[in-house]
Scaffold this active site. Sequence first.
Site, PDB file in Angstrom:
ATOM      1  N   GLU A 130      21.901 -61.365 -18.635  1.00  0.00           N
ATOM      2  CA  GLU A 130      21.985 -62.131 -20.010  1.00  0.00           C
ATOM      3  C   GLU A 130      21.055 -61.060 -20.643  1.00  0.00           C
ATOM      4  OE1 GLU A 130      21.033 -66.153 -20.000  1.00  0.00           O
ATOM      5  OE2 GLU A 130      22.725 -66.714 -20.483  1.00  0.00           O
ATOM      6  N   HIS A 139      36.292 -57.544   3.614  1.00  0.00           N
ATOM      7  CA  HIS A 139      37.789 -57.623   3.681  1.00  0.00           C
ATOM      8  C   HIS A 139      38.504 -58.073   2.663  1.00  0.00           C
ATOM      9  CE1 HIS A 139      36.949 -58.047   8.320  1.00  0.00           C
ATOM     10  NE2 HIS A 139      36.214 -57.711   8.000  1.00  0.00           N
ATOM     11  N   LYS A 163      28.200 -70.805 -28.132  1.00  0.00           N
ATOM     12  CA  LYS A 163      27.791 -72.025 -27.585  1.00  0.00           C
ATOM     13  C   LYS A 163      27.572 -72.977 -29.627  1.00  0.00           C
ATOM     14  CE  LYS A 163      23.518 -72.259 -25.219  1.00  0.00           C
ATOM     15  NZ  LYS A 163      22.220 -72.757 -25.031  1.00  0.00           N
TER      16      LYS A 163
END
Lengths: 407, 407
Positions: free
Chosen positions: A271, A292, A395
């Site tokens: 951010e 792995h 938002k």
Amino acid sequence: MIEFDFATYTNQFINPDEFNRYNSQLIDVKQLFDPSRDMTGWYDLATLFAKDLITDIINTANYIKNNCDVFLIIGIGGSYLGSRAIIEALKPYFSDNQPNIYYLGTSLSSDYYHDLINRIKDKQIIVNVISKSGSTLETNIAYSLIMDLMHQKYSNEELKNRIIITTDKEKGKLRQDVNQYSYKSFIIPNNIGGRYSVFTPAGLLPLAVANIDLNKLYLGAQKANADLTNQIRYAIIRKIMFNNGKIVEAYVTYEPKLAFFLEWLKQLYGESLGKENKGILPISFINTTDLHSLGQFIQEGNKILFETVFNIKNSHYNIHIDQYNKTLNELNNIATTAVSKAHQHGGVLNNVINIESLNEETIGYLMQFFMISCVISAHLDNVNPFDQNGVEEYKKIINSLLQGINS
Amino acid sequence: MIEFDFATYTNQFINPDEFNRYNSQLIDVKQLFDPSRDMTGWYDLATLFAKDLITDIINTANYIKNNCDVFLIIGIGGSYLGSRAIIEALKPYFSDNQPNIYYLGTSLSSDYYHDLINRIKDKQIIVNVISKSGSTLETNIAYSLIMDLMHQKYSNEELKNRIIITTDKEKGKLRQDVNQYSYKSFIIPNNIGGRYSVFTPAGLLPLAVANIDLNKLYLGAQKANADLTNQIRYAIIRKIMFNNGKIVEAYVTYEPKLAFFLEWLKQLYGESLGKENKGILPISFINTTDLHSLGQFIQEGNKILFETVFNIKNSHYNIHIDQYNKTLNELNNIATTAVSKAHQHGGVLNNVINIESLNEETIGYLMQFFMISCVISAHLDNVNPFDQNGVEEYKKIINSLLQGINS
């Protein structure tokens, strides 16, 4: 306490002239954290850990511990990642905190809310709602769902002791509720953004409830303020990596307890620096399991990443593995070192950070270290580390869509 | 059941001529899965789900469910990710399976082993050790630590009923133990690699213990074998994205239960395609929480990634959110769609996969779908999807280091 083993590993990747050129740009780096600058409140630890505030937090935490079975933390992003990172790092595996801590507002999963409410509905509950703006969608949905339950269980008078709001001093819907219903409240200072708020009451109250020693956190964080040498080095190494086409940084741990600390780092760096079409994409590896899975890609795949490795030197327990005549922790350290060397040979820079042991002081140090270094990185990238217009866009889209539904 | 909403979203990113050129290379794609080819055993579902084998697995699972409180699964990478992905996706949150299932061998954390052994030591335990080679370091360490405990608790005779080994038919240390101590065992066929082994006994026994309906998994997986159209499309889209500098693929979910499914995908794609300095780096986003952490980077940062989004249309529960007059699941779907559109507008391709609901059939379908498509991607990249020399390198380094210690 913490050793930055950058030099050993970086020589093959870092041109000293390029390093020195950036270093000379950073002579006045302290001024980036000057109180006169916007949004630098998190750097002023003495104010954040002021005695009266800490006393209030500890007293409230003690009340919570004595008066509920379940402590609900409602918040998303910077409102919960910091405290959760520290709690997960320092508590035993499989331990049920007393009170049990649950996190809400971190998704819109119906299954999660159904199963959680089913689990807690007959318990004694105290709730901490955390949102600086007071207008976060996920937080508000969780808050309203939990308030339905709380109103069924408790009188309005009793709710004054069971709802704790952590938000802006004056603004927003949550502050209105504090004023209207006389809920207990704490303040997220307006010069501190969400992802830098771990040492505000947003982080400190949950931490105190989980019996984290706030004073030791403070002592650790202070040490990161005191000497910025390694923060500067880390920021410069990142910059040079980016210049060389390394556009992904993997934060790596061999102790799964650090998974949420790495999530916190991902938000902080993603951010703060992911803007203006710039930025290094932060990801995390929890080893050895991810060796792995993504080890193949790192070793032989597209060479787009570098790694920053957290190596915990001492464990709390000595478990002897007979067949190797070593403790399990020694084997874990050997694996960490061996893999770093292998990746380095494969052309992948590894910044190794050796941590003497995992405790309040070291994790407090590391968090402050990375907040400081992130701001230095932003300075080198010429971006503002404290805004997040891209998140605001999400938002806005959601909210306008929901307004449409509502109207 | 599952809709691939690729067309809606891809037009702005995919040149039809380029798409058709790749498509014409894939006319004979079925021959990639011909039984005459190495390591394609996972494609032959009828053999994997043969009646006698499934009966043996179900009977063993029933024995396990009736004779222990704790079922330990020891394995790493492909030996556990597939079954864990399905179990986590389909079980309720906070539910304790009966028996409780714990995973070991996925790290070298001393804290984890200490805390786990403390938790289980007084319980009735059955263990399933899973490793095709029988020589995986982490698996062997976990196996030896747990055998110390098992020998304290049980006689050698009783251990025959409490240790179950899943490994190669003939080779390796684990098979030797089966022969020497008469442990119950299952076979991982030698023409199936770890990351493609979810529908072998490596995955199916743990799944049966967790009450997953194996027949429905099979039916779902069969459907993915029956029509390869979308597998081909997905592989071509990935190829074109890579050609356009999109070197990171984010697998995205809005249901945190899918977190381990995304981990399974990361291994499948990372290990199968991350070689010869090629490959797209697979990462995962668990939304909406990661929107508040990496959303900023996706929207406005370095444009190096594209997304493949799993959108679950129907939830098990209808939770009404009064303020929006919608169910929570409807809000989650709206968020998913809105964010995909926003990212698409921001220049980030979104492959949206709409899943009617999360169950054995849909997840069985998805796993087979992605295994198939991964092999098609490897064909387009001209790499071998079934080797993992980079991981072998890590194993070799560790083992030689440990030999040095030991000698």
